[in-house]
Design a protein around this motif. Structure first.
Motif, mmCIF file in Angstrom:
data_model
loop_
_atom_site.group_PDB
_atom_site.id
_atom_site.type_symbol
_atom_site.label_atom_id
_atom_site.label_comp_id
_atom_site.label_asym_id
_atom_site.label_seq_id
_atom_site.Cartn_x
_atom_site.Cartn_y
_atom_site.Cartn_z
ATOM 1 N N GLN A 49 0.838 -1.203 0.000
ATOM 2 C CA GLN A 49 0.000 0.000 0.000
ATOM 3 C C GLN A 49 0.880 1.262 0.000
ATOM 4 O OE1 GLN A 49 -3.386 -0.014 -0.323
ATOM 5 N NE2 GLN A 49 -3.123 2.181 -0.655
ATOM 6 N N GLU A 50 1.976 1.224 0.799
ATOM 7 C CA GLU A 50 2.900 2.361 0.799
ATOM 8 C C GLU A 50 3.525 2.563 -0.580
ATOM 9 O OE1 GLU A 50 5.759 1.652 3.905
ATOM 10 O OE2 GLU A 50 4.563 2.738 5.387
ATOM 11 N N LYS A 51 3.936 1.455 -1.199
ATOM 12 C CA LYS A 51 4.509 1.553 -2.546
ATOM 13 C C LYS A 51 3.474 2.066 -3.537
ATOM 14 C CE LYS A 51 8.092 -1.979 -2.144
ATOM 15 N NZ LYS A 51 8.580 -3.279 -2.597
ATOM 16 N N LEU A 52 2.249 1.558 -3.418
ATOM 17 C CA LEU A 52 1.178 1.994 -4.309
ATOM 18 C C LEU A 52 0.921 3.490 -4.136
ATOM 19 C CD1 LEU A 52 -1.035 1.275 -6.344
ATOM 20 C CD2 LEU A 52 -2.530 0.788 -4.401
ATOM 21 N N ASP A 53 0.902 3.943 -2.879
ATOM 22 C CA ASP A 53 0.722 5.378 -2.619
ATOM 23 C C ASP A 53 1.875 6.183 -3.219
ATOM 24 O OD1 ASP A 53 -1.610 4.805 -1.267
ATOM 25 O OD2 ASP A 53 -0.712 4.987 0.741
ATOM 26 N N HIS A 54 3.097 5.661 -3.042
ATOM 27 C CA HIS A 54 4.278 6.332 -3.590
ATOM 28 C C HIS A 54 4.179 6.441 -5.113
ATOM 29 C CE1 HIS A 54 8.458 7.514 -4.076
ATOM 30 N NE2 HIS A 54 8.631 6.495 -4.900
ATOM 31 N N PHE A 55 3.851 5.325 -5.758
ATOM 32 C CA PHE A 55 3.748 5.337 -7.219
ATOM 33 C C PHE A 55 2.565 6.171 -7.694
ATOM 34 C CE2 PHE A 55 6.309 1.307 -6.945
ATOM 35 C CZ PHE A 55 7.439 1.845 -7.519
ATOM 36 N N SER A 56 1.506 6.207 -6.933
ATOM 37 C CA SER A 56 0.369 7.068 -7.284
ATOM 38 C C SER A 56 0.783 8.530 -7.229
ATOM 39 C CB SER A 56 -0.803 6.826 -6.328
ATOM 40 O OG SER A 56 -1.333 5.535 -6.490
ATOM 41 N N ASN A 57 1.578 8.872 -6.197
ATOM 42 C CA ASN A 57 2.090 10.245 -6.106
ATOM 43 C C ASN A 57 2.991 10.568 -7.289
ATOM 44 O OD1 ASN A 57 0.755 10.855 -3.734
ATOM 45 N ND2 ASN A 57 2.464 10.247 -2.426
ATOM 46 N N ILE A 58 3.849 9.622 -7.646
ATOM 47 C CA ILE A 58 4.735 9.816 -8.795
ATOM 48 C C ILE A 58 3.905 9.993 -10.066
ATOM 49 C CG2 ILE A 58 6.421 8.682 -10.307
ATOM 50 C CD1 ILE A 58 7.686 7.488 -7.787
ATOM 51 N N GLU A 59 2.893 9.161 -10.225
ATOM 52 C CA GLU A 59 2.037 9.255 -11.409
ATOM 53 C C GLU A 59 1.343 10.614 -11.470
ATOM 54 O OE1 GLU A 59 -1.675 6.885 -13.518
ATOM 55 O OE2 GLU A 59 -1.287 6.607 -11.384
ATOM 56 N N GLU A 60 0.830 11.054 -10.337
ATOM 57 C CA GLU A 60 0.152 12.353 -10.279
ATOM 58 C C GLU A 60 1.130 13.490 -10.601
ATOM 59 O OE1 GLU A 60 -2.146 15.097 -6.982
ATOM 60 O OE2 GLU A 60 -2.123 12.931 -6.714
ATOM 61 N N THR A 61 2.343 13.395 -10.035
ATOM 62 C CA THR A 61 3.367 14.411 -10.296
ATOM 63 C C THR A 61 3.741 14.431 -11.781
ATOM 64 O OG1 THR A 61 4.234 14.134 -8.067
ATOM 65 C CG2 THR A 61 5.683 15.197 -9.672
ATOM 66 N N LEU A 62 3.904 13.238 -12.361
ATOM 67 C CA LEU A 62 4.237 13.151 -13.782
ATOM 68 C C LEU A 62 3.111 13.714 -14.644
ATOM 69 C CD1 LEU A 62 5.973 9.672 -14.061
ATOM 70 C CD2 LEU A 62 7.039 11.912 -14.291
ATOM 71 N N SER A 63 1.893 13.426 -14.282
ATOM 72 C CA SER A 63 0.758 13.959 -15.037
ATOM 73 C C SER A 63 0.750 15.483 -14.984
ATOM 74 C CB SER A 63 -0.566 13.428 -14.479
ATOM 75 O OG SER A 63 -0.671 12.052 -14.676
ATOM 76 N N LYS A 64 0.963 16.025 -13.782
ATOM 77 C CA LYS A 64 1.003 17.484 -13.653
ATOM 78 C C LYS A 64 2.170 18.061 -14.443
ATOM 79 C CE LYS A 64 -1.261 17.758 -9.135
ATOM 80 N NZ LYS A 64 -1.064 18.060 -7.707
#
Length: 173
Positions: free
Chosen positions: A54-69
């Motif tokens: 879940q921590e990794k998923l949250d981390h990658f979700s943050n990365i994905e959101e940052t990349l999208s922005k």
């Protein structure tokens, strides 16, 4: 509240006549305790794994959101650069057109000025030729005639031809 391996271990059963074999029951309970402890450990391990995932998923979700922005910002910046480049190209084109018009207009003015100068030179040449012709003819007349009478006629003729040359000049102007 769920049973713990300690609860199973400490469980005491009452004794009755014709009851179960105590050693067999104890062996079975020992086996249940081991299996139950194993299941609890496995459950804890799986919970830890789920937490880590879940921590990794949250981390990658943050990365994905940052990349999208970041992609959106980069696209907006690219669009702005493209828009500015088009504006600059239009300004350069307008400036070039103004310069071309100025150069053409300057050339037209210069060509008109030169044409006027050429006309003026033609007129002056015509006057010079007329005067020179008058002078030559007067000299020829002088050679053909003798005396002062000829000189007077010559002066009159020169004056007449000069008036004619001026008239020609003023007509052309």
């Amino acid at each position: 509240m769920p049973l713990t391996p300690l609860d199973i271990h400490n469980k005491e059963f009452g004794r009755r006549l014709r009851g179960y074999d105590e050693d067999e029951v104890n062996e079975f309970l020992d086996q249940v305790i081991k299996d139950y402890e194993s299941v609890i450990r496995e459950n804890k391990d799986l919970s830890n794994q789920i937490f880590n995932m879940q921590e990794k998923l949250d981390h990658f979700s943050n990365i994905e959101e940052t990349l999208s922005k970041t992609i959106i910002v980069a696209q907006e910046a690219a669009d702005e650069v493209k828009h500015n480049a088009k504006k600059e190209a239009q300004l350069i084109l307008k400036e070039a057109e103004k310069n071309a018009d100025r150069i053409v207009n300057d050339s037209i003015v210069k060509s008109r000025k030169i044409a006027l100068e050429v006309d003026e030179l033609k007129k002056q040449a015509a006057i010079y030729r007329a005067r020179f012709r008058t002078l030559v003819e007067a000299q020829l007349d002088l050679l053909n005639q003798d005396g002062w009478e000829a000189l007077e006629k010559r002066n009159e003729m020169l004056a007449e031809r000069e008036r004619e040359a001026k008239e020609v000049y003023t007509e052309r102007v």
